[in-house]
Design an enzyme around this catalytic site. Structure first.
Site, PDB file in Angstrom:
ATOM      1  CG  ASP A 190      -1.706   1.326   1.346  1.00  0.00           C
ATOM      2  OD1 ASP A 190      -1.926   2.087   0.449  1.00  0.00           O
ATOM      3  OD2 ASP A 190      -2.709   1.438   2.011  1.00  0.00           O
ATOM      4  CE  LYS A 200      -3.904   6.245  -2.498  1.00  0.00           C
ATOM      5  NZ  LYS A 200      -5.207   5.805  -3.226  1.00  0.00           N
ATOM      6  CG  ASN A 257       0.333   0.949 -17.149  1.00  0.00           C
ATOM      7  OD1 ASN A 257      -0.139   0.984 -15.402  1.00  0.00           O
ATOM      8  ND2 ASN A 257      -0.572  -0.238 -18.296  1.00  0.00           N
ATOM      9  CG  PHE A 258       0.197   4.590 -11.717  1.00  0.00           C
ATOM     10  CD1 PHE A 258      -1.402   3.871 -11.475  1.00  0.00           C
ATOM     11  CD2 PHE A 258       1.076   4.263 -11.372  1.00  0.00           C
ATOM     12  CE1 PHE A 258      -0.780   3.288 -10.650  1.00  0.00           C
ATOM     13  CE2 PHE A 258       0.991   3.466 -10.225  1.00  0.00           C
ATOM     14  CZ  PHE A 258       0.115   2.627 -10.079  1.00  0.00           C
ATOM     15  NE  ARG A 304      -4.356  10.679  -6.526  1.00  0.00           N
ATOM     16  CZ  ARG A 304      -4.551  11.612  -8.081  1.00  0.00           C
ATOM     17  NH1 ARG A 304      -4.174  12.300  -8.415  1.00  0.00           N
ATOM     18  NH2 ARG A 304      -4.753  10.682  -8.528  1.00  0.00           N
ATOM     19  CG  ASP A 320      -3.699  -1.535 -23.837  1.00  0.00           C
ATOM     20  OD1 ASP A 320      -3.057  -0.641 -23.582  1.00  0.00           O
ATOM     21  OD2 ASP A 320      -4.124  -2.687 -23.861  1.00  0.00           O
TER      22      ASP A 320
END
Lengths: 380, 384
Positions: free
Chosen positions: A75, A77, A98-99, A106, A171
């Site tokens: 995680d 975050k 690939n965000f 973030r 892709d």
């Protein structure tokens, strides 16, 4: 065989197809690829049951793309977990994702942050449409990018409307370009010690695939793309280029002289198309004549006449027929891989050979977080 | 100070012609390599004559120009011992060479891998074959459409009742070229560690099977059961509804994968009971797509997109070249560039799609004339 990328560590934060297809290639070439997966679901592609074929509780697509990799679930975050990832980043040769633009900032894995942790890192990313402009926040999805890019007016016959290519071509192409960029920067790193940043977008990749027709558009003053009425295989090429029905199936004819074809096949109507220019300018008519004529005999009849004359022609096969061919079997294109729970499945291997050896690997897809312990023990 | 392009200092000798091999050379050139086409004197490589739409720049076809820009040309007759000796001297100093002759041809010339390795043990030697080097098809001509036809891929594109439908550009060539670059670069990385060269081989058929790896994996693990293409709007034979292209009131819209229940909500229609189970999305795909089609005809593409995008449906308009190439979303990419030949002819074409260190890669250098760089190259390689 020592695979060429042995010793290279890749941290792959990407999901779906584009990024993971690039890391699959790096893995098959010998790199160690660790998929960094988000809590709960992991790579969303694990559960993307868009195909009706489920394999060991996950989608067939996921299994095709993510074999030969390890999975580390984390995680980002969570401060403590993120710092573990940072330790991994310090040891990695390649970091990739690939965000959509902005997401990595973030998550704390943007290029600047990663390069501070590891100045020699080779950092690769794929976006849908680049980082500027009206589409930067739009989801980069294969079919949607195909549709926007003009590509759907190249396949199928005139009048068929837009026809997408029936594979995730955008892709895969973006994945190829990302792997090329990453590998080229690894070459440079070997020479100078420097890291590098590679950015690829799906839209740019698919426009490059169309470089012939885009260049033609600029050259001919922007004339519309015109597919042939029948047997279209490439809207910018003259006859005979296309696939034609025969008495028992189909056959393909690539480039070739029309009068020569006419003589070989005893089709007198073709003899009058003497000029090279007419093969393009009158291609609909030529294709009509060819269609009528080829229908009168079996595929093999035509191949027996044309192949010895070195005319570029071929049978048209589906997978049932192809996979039975000796010529396909000698390629050993299908390999069996194993998952840690004993599940086995067949899939394709890497298409590249090195020193006449195949790049195979028996390692199947990882379970979500399967390698957390191993990785923490080894690196943290 | 900005960094150099990643492949600066790498010399590539390209014996390849047509599309697959030269597309690999183009990518390496754009990434910074010095790519030299080795061509027969006079006519040069055969691709110079392959015309699309009968368009030529000077004596060479437009398609040759798009795929061979940013390279130089050295003409040599490989059957002439003097020329061959010069080529061998160049090979001694090169990092990479590529060719796409049929099996046996390089052996006859005396430039097969075993021979070349004696001249330069560190060379990366790239072969592009049609069907691999053994088996009954090994010596068949390897050409894009023929490979597509044999590979099964023509049963993935188009609708259910259409004839087998090839992809309308040289996709097999381009993917094969892409794989060749990957293999060559990986081999260069290995060479940095071990000093050893490698032979890297790709074939159009193997690469085209790799392009189908998703669907092919589903097929071989499902008792080799082929999926039909959708009756209308087909986009992937092995995917369920709604994946596909639909007609709208004014044009078309592309709809990607999404649970049908969510799509129906976003479209503000109620999902018939028969289409509520997840299994039906594949099993009743044609009926579902027909039902969706009726609804899509009621609004324009733009109306649908603004409605659906706010509900996180992956969708988009369907554009032709006029629409995309003049769109701000494309132009902001600065994907076009102009190249100029030594005769002053200008060609507007695409650039390399890979950005390195935050910069796009542009190069104004066009495709060379046959043998255009002989003099300079002979000097550089000390061939006299």
């Amino acid at each position: 065989m020592t695979k060429p990328l042995e010793g290279i560590l890749v941290l792959d934060f990407s999901q779906f197809l584009s990024g993971p297809s690039a890391s699959l290639r790096l893995a098959d070439l010998g790199a160690r690829v660790i998929k960094i997966e988000q809590p709960n679901t992991g790579d969303i592609c694990r559960e993307l049951y868009i195909s009706h074929v489920e394999m060991n509780g996950e989608s067939s697509i996921f299994h095709a793309i993510n074999r030969n990799k390890q999975s580390y679930q984390v995680d980002l975050k969570d401060e403590a977990q993120r710092s573990k990832v940072y330790e991994l980043i310090k040891k990695a040769d390649v970091v990739m994702h690939n965000f959509r633009p902005g997401v990595v900032d973030r998550l704390g894995i943007d290029y600047e942050t990663v390069a501070r942790l590891n100045p020699a890192v080779v950092y690769g990313e794929i976006s849908g449409y680049g980082k500027d402009g009206p589409w930067k926040d739009k989801a980069g999805q294969d079919l949607v990018v195909q549709a926007i890019s003009g590509l759907t007016y190249l396949s199928g016959n005139n009048g068929a409307g837009p026809v997408p290519m029936g594979i995730a071509i955008v892709d895969m192409l973006a994945g190829i370009h990302l792997a090329q960029g990453i590998l080229s920067c690894l070459v440079r790193k070997g020479n100078t010690g420097e890291g590098g940043l590679i950015e690829v977008s799906m839209l740019e990749s698919i426009m490059e695939l169309q470089f012939e027709s885009v260049t033609t558009y600029h050259m001919d003053g922007g004339e519309p793309t015109e597919r042939t009425k029948t047997s279209n295989a490439h809207p910018y090429l003259g006859a005979p280029y296309g696939i034609y029905p025969t008495k028992d199936g189909y056959m393909a004819l690539a480039m070739g002289s029309i009068p020569v074809l006419g003589e070989l096949m005893s089709c007198d109507e073709l003899l009058r198309f003497e000029s090279f220019e007419s093969w393009y300018d009158e291609r609909d008519e030529i294709k009509d004549i060819l269609s009528g004529h080829l229908k009168t005999q079996h595929t093999q009849h035509w191949l027996d006449i044309l192949e010895p004359a070195d005319i570029w022609c071929a049978d048209v096969m589906n997978w049932d027929r192809l996979l039975d061919q000796e010529a396909f079997k000698v390629l050993d294109m299908i390999q069996e891989v194993n998952m840690s729970d004993g599940y086995k499945y067949d899939t394709t291997r890497c298409p590249i050979r090195i020193n006449d050896e195949l790049l195979t690997s028996a390692i199947g897809t990882p379970k979500l977080g399967e390698h957390n312990d191993v990785i923490e023990k080894e690196f943290l | 100070m900005s960094k150099k392009l990643p492949l600066e200092g790498i010399t590539v000798l390209e014996f390849a012609q047509f599309m697959a091999g030269p597309s690999a050379g183009l990518k390496m050139a754009d990434l910074g390599a010095n790519v030299i086409k080795i061509e027969r004197p006079g006519s040069g490589e055969a691709g110079r004559k392959i015309a699309i739409k009968n368009l030529f720049i000077g004596p060479d076809s437009l398609v040759f120009h798009t795929i061979n820009r940013n390279k130089r040309s050295y003409s040599a007759n490989l059957k002439d011992p003097n020329d061959l000796a010069k080529i061998k001297e160049m090979i001694k100093q090169a990092d990479v060479m590529t060719h796409n002759f049929r099996p046996g041809v390089m052996e006859k010339i005396g430039l097969d891998y075993e021979t070349v390795k004696q001249i330069n043990s560190g060379i990366i030697y790239g072969d592009v074959l049609g069907y691999g080097d053994k088996g009954p098809w090994a010596k068949k001509p390897g050409q894009d459409l023929l490979i597509q036809s044999l590979s099964g891929i023509c049963y993935l594109t188009g609708n259910k009742d259409d004839n087998p439908t090839p992809m309308g550009l040289a996709a097999s060539d381009m993917f094969t070229g892409g794989h060749l670059v990957q293999g060559i670069l990986a081999a260069l990385i290995k060479k940095q560690k071990t000093g050893e060269g490698s032979r890297v081989s790709v074939s159009l058929l193997e690469s085209t099977m790799d392009m189908q790896f998703e669907s092919l994996t589903a097929y071989v693990n499902n008792g080799k059961k082929m999926s039909n293409r959708a009756a209308k709007g087909n986009a992937q034979a092995f995917l369920g509804a709604p994946y596909g292209i639909y007609e709208t009131a004014d044009s078309h819209v592309a709809i990607a994968m999404k649970p049908l229940s969510e799509l129906a909500d976003a479209m503000e229609v109620s999902l018939p009971v028969a289409f509520q189970s997840v299994e039906s999305w594949f099993g009743s795909r044609d009926a579902i797509m027909e039902w969706l089609q009726e609804t899509f005809t009621s609004k324009t593409t733009e109306e649908w997109i603004s409605k659906l995008e706010t509900k996180q449906i992956w969708c988009g308009p369907v554009y032709n070249y006029d629409q995309i190439l003049n769109h701000e979303g494309y132009q902001v990419l600065k994907m076009d560039q102009e190249v100029e030949t030594s005769d002053g002819d200008k060609v507007k074409t695409t650039r390399c799609p890979i950005r390195i260190d935050g910069s796009r890669i542009f190069s104004r250098k066009s495709a060379p004339k046959t043998g255009e760089d002989n003099e300079a190259i002979e000097k550089e390689f000390n061939l006299n």
